[in-house]
Design a protein around this motif. Structure first.
Motif, PDB file in Angstrom:
ATOM      1  N   THR A  36       6.082 117.510  36.046  1.00 58.52           N
ATOM      2  CA  THR A  36       7.508 117.247  36.278  1.00 58.52           C
ATOM      3  C   THR A  36       8.012 116.171  35.315  1.00 58.52           C
ATOM      4  O   THR A  36       9.068 116.321  34.691  1.00 58.52           O
ATOM      5  N   LEU A  37       7.243 115.084  35.164  1.00 53.25           N
ATOM      6  CA  LEU A  37       7.627 114.014  34.234  1.00 53.25           C
ATOM      7  C   LEU A  37       7.650 114.542  32.795  1.00 53.25           C
ATOM      8  O   LEU A  37       8.535 114.192  32.005  1.00 53.25           O
ATOM      9  N   SER A  38       6.676 115.415  32.469  1.00 51.04           N
ATOM     10  CA  SER A  38       6.596 115.992  31.120  1.00 51.04           C
ATOM     11  C   SER A  38       7.852 116.818  30.811  1.00 51.04           C
ATOM     12  O   SER A  38       8.460 116.678  29.745  1.00 51.04           O
ATOM     13  N   TYR A  39       8.267 117.661  31.771  1.00 50.48           N
ATOM     14  CA  TYR A  39       9.430 118.516  31.521  1.00 50.48           C
ATOM     15  C   TYR A  39      10.758 117.752  31.610  1.00 50.48           C
ATOM     16  O   TYR A  39      11.733 118.144  30.969  1.00 50.48           O
ATOM     17  N   ARG A  40      10.777 116.634  32.344  1.00 50.65           N
ATOM     18  CA  ARG A  40      11.960 115.749  32.280  1.00 50.65           C
ATOM     19  C   ARG A  40      12.131 115.240  30.846  1.00 50.65           C
ATOM     20  O   ARG A  40      13.248 115.152  30.320  1.00 50.65           O
ATOM     21  N   ASN A  41      11.006 114.925  30.240  1.00 50.68           N
ATOM     22  CA  ASN A  41      10.979 114.459  28.851  1.00 50.68           C
ATOM     23  C   ASN A  41      11.482 115.554  27.898  1.00 50.68           C
ATOM     24  O   ASN A  41      12.272 115.300  26.988  1.00 50.68           O
ATOM     25  N   VAL A  42      11.022 116.810  28.134  1.00 55.54           N
ATOM     26  CA  VAL A  42      11.471 117.950  27.314  1.00 55.54           C
ATOM     27  C   VAL A  42      12.995 118.090  27.412  1.00 55.54           C
ATOM     28  O   VAL A  42      13.688 118.252  26.400  1.00 55.54           O
ATOM     29  N   ILE A  43      13.525 118.002  28.644  1.00 52.17           N
ATOM     30  CA  ILE A  43      14.976 118.170  28.858  1.00 52.17           C
ATOM     31  C   ILE A  43      15.761 117.051  28.159  1.00 52.17           C
ATOM     32  O   ILE A  43      16.839 117.272  27.622  1.00 52.17           O
ATOM     33  N   ALA A 209      28.124 120.428  33.088  1.00 52.32           N
ATOM     34  CA  ALA A 209      28.061 119.149  32.373  1.00 52.32           C
ATOM     35  C   ALA A 209      27.994 117.983  33.368  1.00 52.32           C
ATOM     36  O   ALA A 209      28.608 118.068  34.433  1.00 52.32           O
ATOM     37  N   PRO A 210      27.256 116.890  33.095  1.00 56.31           N
ATOM     38  CA  PRO A 210      26.336 116.730  31.962  1.00 56.31           C
ATOM     39  C   PRO A 210      25.062 117.543  32.188  1.00 56.31           C
ATOM     40  O   PRO A 210      24.329 117.283  33.159  1.00 56.31           O
ATOM     41  N   ALA A 212      21.987 117.977  30.809  1.00 50.48           N
ATOM     42  CA  ALA A 212      20.620 117.430  30.868  1.00 50.48           C
ATOM     43  C   ALA A 212      20.395 116.649  32.164  1.00 50.48           C
ATOM     44  O   ALA A 212      19.342 116.770  32.797  1.00 50.48           O
ATOM     45  N   ASP A 213      21.401 115.863  32.584  1.00 50.12           N
ATOM     46  CA  ASP A 213      21.245 115.058  33.814  1.00 50.12           C
ATOM     47  C   ASP A 213      21.111 115.961  35.037  1.00 50.12           C
ATOM     48  O   ASP A 213      20.268 115.733  35.910  1.00 50.12           O
ATOM     49  N   ASN A 214      21.946 117.010  35.105  1.00 51.62           N
ATOM     50  CA  ASN A 214      21.875 117.935  36.252  1.00 51.62           C
ATOM     51  C   ASN A 214      20.567 118.710  36.254  1.00 51.62           C
ATOM     52  O   ASN A 214      19.994 118.970  37.314  1.00 51.62           O
ATOM     53  N   ALA A 215      20.103 119.088  35.058  1.00 49.07           N
ATOM     54  CA  ALA A 215      18.833 119.826  34.963  1.00 49.07           C
ATOM     55  C   ALA A 215      17.670 118.947  35.426  1.00 49.07           C
ATOM     56  O   ALA A 215      16.796 119.405  36.176  1.00 49.07           O
ATOM     57  N   LYS A 216      17.673 117.682  35.013  1.00 47.33           N
ATOM     58  CA  LYS A 216      16.579 116.776  35.412  1.00 47.33           C
ATOM     59  C   LYS A 216      16.588 116.548  36.920  1.00 47.33           C
ATOM     60  O   LYS A 216      15.541 116.544  37.564  1.00 47.33           O
TER      61      LYS A 216
END
Length: 368
Positions: A36-43, A209-210, A212-216
């Protein structure tokens, strides 16, 4: 995931497998947190579309990107097969007389989903939200009833010697070479719980929008819910000795539901509700790959590593060739494995963990 861990452990460690299940589940949850932390980084970095293929291509070049593409394609094809087979297993757990038709039903589900997607069925958020909320609600009621029965000492302990159950072996030491291999296999099986974590990083642009924030935020909520469900299913399986069966039915989740809600009128209605919700969420999961797989094929074909035909859109603006390739692969796997979830999960571990690993290493290189 919990059921697949038990399938690997019971023949080697006997009833001690139920004690080993909890530490094994904790290991899977630690990996869930790391991914989860890894994919937060990807996003954070890939704010439109990421995933293992794009991360590998940008950080390691075309050869590693092709390995990632193959891993993800395998993962999606296995997802169609395994989710359809598991959804059918949920139906058969409710109506055991349908067992002889297992393979035909699984093939029918894949053909139905394929036909729908070729007709251009749009991925409607509301339609997909319903099975998810239904399943979450049903499982929380099951966990609530189960905890009440546990604390009032009325939670039953199931028999482990019924015909058709996975063979319970004699306990062996944990530190022999063979035992360590079996523990690793159980972990790989349990890792099948973590499939789908990549989906959000693939489609960040679809969020409001935003983006990236919503995706994370969505990724963290999804991982928390997933962790809670896996932990709950493992804990109840450990407490009631829910046995996996050779045929795949009744499933461990269906046994937990039956033990938690009882056999009264409410219990029977609730049991059917849980099975219906399980079936719907599995079929919905199979259907999501029909949008993700053709899109991945389009990326890879545009880069010149797959036939150009996979970039063409059909008359309904869907990538028809990608959909047909996915369906063909799924049907083939179901026929090869006779619709066995246990055999299909082994393929899962390959694709899922390869994708996770390449995305993680790619982000480490990007950070350096």
């Amino acid at each position: 995931g919990s059921e697949q861990i038990l399938i690997a452990l019971l023949p080697a460690f006997g009833l001690a497998a139920f004690a080993i299940l909890m530490p094994m589940t904790v290991v899977v949850l630690v990996i869930l947190t790391i991914i989860t932390l890894s994919y937060r980084n990807v996003i954070n970095v890939y704010t439109k579309t990421g995933g293992a293929y794009i991360v590998s291509r940008d950080n390691f070049g075309p050869v590693v990107a092709q390995v990632a593409a193959v891993a993800l394609m395998l993962d999606y094809i296995v997802t169609v097969a395994v989710q359809s087979a598991a959804g059918v297993a949920a139906i058969i757990s409710t109506f055991p007389s349908l067992d002889p038709w297992k393979i035909e039903m699984t093939l029918g589900v894949i053909l139905f989903l394929t036909f729908g997607n070729l007709r251009g069925v749009k991925e409607a958020g509301k339609a997909f939200a319903l099975p998810t909320y239904l399943f979450l609600g049903a499982m929380m009621i099951v966990f609530g009833c189960g905890l009440y029965r546990y604390f009032t000492d009325t939670l039953p302990l199931l028999r482990t010697d019924l015909p058709g159950a996975v063979e319970v072996g004699q306990p062996t030491g944990l530190m022999t070479g063979a035992a360590i291999f079996i523990l690793l296999r159980a972990f790989a099986n349990g890792g099948s719980s973590l499939t789908g974590l990549e989906a959000i990083s693939d489609g960040v642009a679809l969020f409001k929008a935003p983006e990236a924030d919503n995706a994370k935020r969505t990724l963290v909520i999804m991982s928390t819910l997933l962790g809670t469900l896996v932990l709950g299913v493992s804990w109840f399986a450990h407490k009631i000795h829910a046995m996996p069966y050779e045929s795949g039915t009744p499933t461990v989740i269906s046994q937990i539901a039956k033990a938690a809600v009882g056999t009264g009128t409410f219990g029977q209605a609730m049991f059917i509700m849980v099975q219906l919700a399980t079936m719907l969420i599995l079929f919905a999961g199979a259907n999501t790959t029909y949008s993700a797989f053709p899109l991945l094929c389009n990326f890879v074909a545009t880069d010149g590593y797959l036939p150009r035909q996979l970039t063409k859109r059909g008359h309904r603006l869907a990538f028809s060739n990608g959909i047909l390739l996915l369906a063909g692969g799924g049907l083939l796997l179901v026929i090869m494995t006779a619709g066995s979830v246990e055999h299909l999960v082994a393929f899962y571990a390959l694709g899922v963990f390869t994708g996770f690993t390449l995305a993680g290493f790619g982000m480490a290189k990007h950070a350096r």
